[in-house]
Scaffold this active site. Structure first.
Site, PDB file in Angstrom:
ATOM      1  N   ASP A 127      22.131  12.104  15.163  1.00  9.20           N
ATOM      2  CA  ASP A 127      23.010  13.133  15.714  1.00  9.20           C
ATOM      3  C   ASP A 127      24.072  12.397  16.546  1.00  9.20           C
ATOM      4  O   ASP A 127      23.874  11.227  16.890  1.00  9.20           O
ATOM      5  CB  ASP A 127      22.124  14.040  16.580  1.00  9.20           C
ATOM      6  CG  ASP A 127      22.913  14.942  17.492  1.00  9.20           C
ATOM      7  OD1 ASP A 127      23.763  15.668  16.985  1.00  9.20           O
ATOM      8  OD2 ASP A 127      22.682  14.903  18.720  1.00  9.20           O
ATOM      9  N   ASP A 165      19.330  15.472  19.962  1.00 12.65           N
ATOM     10  CA  ASP A 165      19.038  15.955  21.318  1.00 12.65           C
ATOM     11  C   ASP A 165      19.097  17.464  21.478  1.00 12.65           C
ATOM     12  O   ASP A 165      18.785  17.980  22.539  1.00 12.65           O
ATOM     13  CB  ASP A 165      20.069  15.375  22.306  1.00 12.65           C
ATOM     14  CG  ASP A 165      21.435  16.020  22.139  1.00 12.65           C
ATOM     15  OD1 ASP A 165      21.861  16.170  20.978  1.00 12.65           O
ATOM     16  OD2 ASP A 165      22.053  16.401  23.149  1.00 12.65           O
TER      17      ASP A 165
HETATM   18  O1  LIG Z   1      25.402  17.963  16.594  1.00 10.16           O
HETATM   19  P1  LIG Z   1      26.096  17.248  17.708  1.00 10.16           P
HETATM   20  O2  LIG Z   1      26.781  15.986  17.263  1.00 10.16           O
HETATM   21  O3  LIG Z   1      25.186  17.017  18.900  1.00 10.16           O
HETATM   22  O4  LIG Z   1      27.249  18.287  18.162  1.00 10.16           O
HETATM   23  C1  LIG Z   1      26.898  19.484  18.904  1.00 10.16           C
HETATM   24  C2  LIG Z   1      28.077  19.899  19.779  1.00 10.16           C
HETATM   25  O5  LIG Z   1      28.440  18.680  20.474  1.00 10.16           O
HETATM   26  C3  LIG Z   1      29.630  18.725  21.289  1.00 10.16           C
HETATM   27  O6  LIG Z   1      29.359  19.493  22.467  1.00 10.16           O
HETATM   28  C4  LIG Z   1      28.409  18.867  23.346  1.00 10.16           C
HETATM   29  O7  LIG Z   1      28.946  17.603  23.836  1.00 10.16           O
HETATM   30  C5  LIG Z   1      30.181  17.761  24.620  1.00 10.16           C
HETATM   31  C6  LIG Z   1      30.680  16.357  24.960  1.00 10.16           C
HETATM   32  O8  LIG Z   1      29.684  15.581  25.590  1.00 10.16           O
HETATM   33  C7  LIG Z   1      29.858  18.602  25.889  1.00 10.16           C
HETATM   34  O9  LIG Z   1      31.052  18.774  26.648  1.00 10.16           O
HETATM   35  C8  LIG Z   1      29.310  19.981  25.441  1.00 10.16           C
HETATM   36  O10 LIG Z   1      28.906  20.734  26.606  1.00 10.16           O
HETATM   37  C9  LIG Z   1      28.080  19.779  24.524  1.00 10.16           C
HETATM   38  O11 LIG Z   1      27.607  21.055  24.007  1.00 10.16           O
HETATM   39  C10 LIG Z   1      30.796  19.253  20.480  1.00 10.16           C
HETATM   40  O12 LIG Z   1      31.946  19.346  21.316  1.00 10.16           O
HETATM   41  C11 LIG Z   1      30.475  20.602  19.811  1.00 10.16           C
HETATM   42  O13 LIG Z   1      31.559  21.010  19.003  1.00 10.16           O
HETATM   43  C12 LIG Z   1      29.248  20.385  18.929  1.00 10.16           C
HETATM   44  O14 LIG Z   1      28.909  21.625  18.287  1.00 10.16           O
END
Ligand SMILES: O=P(O)(O)OC[C@H]1O[C@H](O[C@H]2O[C@H](CO)[C@@H](O)[C@H](O)[C@H]2O)[C@H](O)[C@@H](O)[C@@H]1O
Length: 312
Positions: A82, A257
């Site tokens: 991920d 995660d």
């Molecule tokens: O599947 P992933 O690669 O874990 O993506 C899931 C989401 O990740 C991102 O959001 C998350 O990380 C951001 C940066 O650290 C944080 O600001 C946010 O609060 C987290 O939820 C991404 O921006 C999303 O579009 C993804 O869906």
């Protein structure tokens, strides 16, 4: 089993015993203060016990590294990673969630030795811009970018993206991220009192789009097409694409995660092959068999895996 040494400082019992007062505060306050100290110590002890219990069920993949290797022996390791919260730390601004060069080297090392895929909620191009390693498989938009939906659903998504951006503009700190086949509404920078209102706004926009549904991640509302396609399907698809369908000699390792990673952990459990590793500092309900605390431990695990291959 080795217990976690890096138990977070804020969870630890107070280092100081209850303070002694000479004249103030009065006895009644002393009792209250002592009770508060005892209470918080008991809370901390209960949290530690819960954490230890969770670690028994989901031991550290680093502490149990040799057991992981033993289980993988003679099989083809296939690595699934991920992105956010696994390869990069969670930060306020989604566009700043870069991974370090050291992490990139760790992933490169693993990819040189094992088939490796990045499986992310982000759109594939964006996650590629962060990772910048040509030798990997990339599955963006929670895996939908491998098996892409139709142009019609892309058009509907552009419309809903505009509608969400307009309606959430009233909530300071809320941002909408376009992940190509999915959308993310971020609320990490929104005041907690406004979270409910934001979710209500998002849900009211989605009423006009019955083909889309909402799930929740780490301070993010994720909007995706209501089709049965998730990171679990992506994992199976990628295994098949790499020629490992119905193979008993494959050992997939999936590290993630967030809630969406649970779909992949469940697939591994039902296959009875490989392992899921949850990246979390706190106990969470999970189908993963192992845990790692944070991206730096993921990096260490990847380094160990590379070294183990050199030992072969
Ligand atoms: O599947 P992933 O690669 O874990 O993506 C899931 C989401 O990740 C991102 O959001 C998350 O990380 C951001 C940066 O650290 C944080 O600001 C946010 O609060 C987290 O939820 C991404 O921006 C999303 O579009 C993804 O869906």
């Amino acid at each position: 089993m080795t217990k976690h040494s890096a138990f977070s400082a804020e969870d630890a019992a107070p280092a100081q015993p209850a303070r002694r007062f000479t004249s103030y505060p009065p006895a009644s306050c002393r009792t209250a203060a002592a009770q508060a100290a005892t209470g918080s110590w008991l809370d901390a002890a209960a949290r530690r016990a819960e954490h230890d219990d969770w670690m028994e069920k989901h031991p550290s993949a680093l502490a149990e590294f040799e057991a992981v290797l033993g289980a993988a022996k003679g099989k083809q390791v296939v690595m699934f990673l991920d992105y956010d919260g696994t390869l990069s730390p969670i930060v306020k601004d989604p566009d700043s969630a870069v991974m370090t060069d050291e992490m990139r080297e760790a992933v490169r090392g693993v990819a040189e030795r094992f088939p490796t895929a990045i499986v992310s909620g982000r759109c594939r191009d964006k996650v590629f811009d962060f990772v910048r390693l040509a030798e990997l498989y990339y599955a963006g938009s929670h895996g939908m970018d491998i098996k892409g939906p139709t142009a019609q659903s892309k058009h509907a998504k552009a419309k809903v993206c505009r509608a969400l951006t307009a309606s959430t503009a009233a909530i300071p700190g809320a941002t909408v991220e376009n992940n190509k086949f999915c959308l993310s509404v971020h609320f990490r920078c929104v005041q907690e009192e406004k979270w409910r209102a934001l979710e209500d706004l998002v849900r009211s926009v989605l009423k006009d789009y019955p083909d889309l549904h909402l799930t929740k991640g780490r301070k993010v509302l994720e909007i995706r097409p209501s089709i049965k396609w998730d990171k679990g399907n992506a994992l199976q698809f990628l295994l098949e694409a790499q020629g490992f369908a119905d193979s008993n000699n494959v050992f997939p390792i999936y590290i993630g995660d967030d809630r969406t990673d649970e779909d992949a952990f469940k697939v591994l459990r039902s296959m009875g092959q490989g392992i899921g590793i949850l990246v979390s500092k706190i106990p969470k309900e999970t189908s993963a068999s192992y845990s790692l605390q944070e991206p730096s431990e993921v990096k260490e695990f990847l380094h160990k895996l590379v070294k183990s291959k050199q030992r072969d």
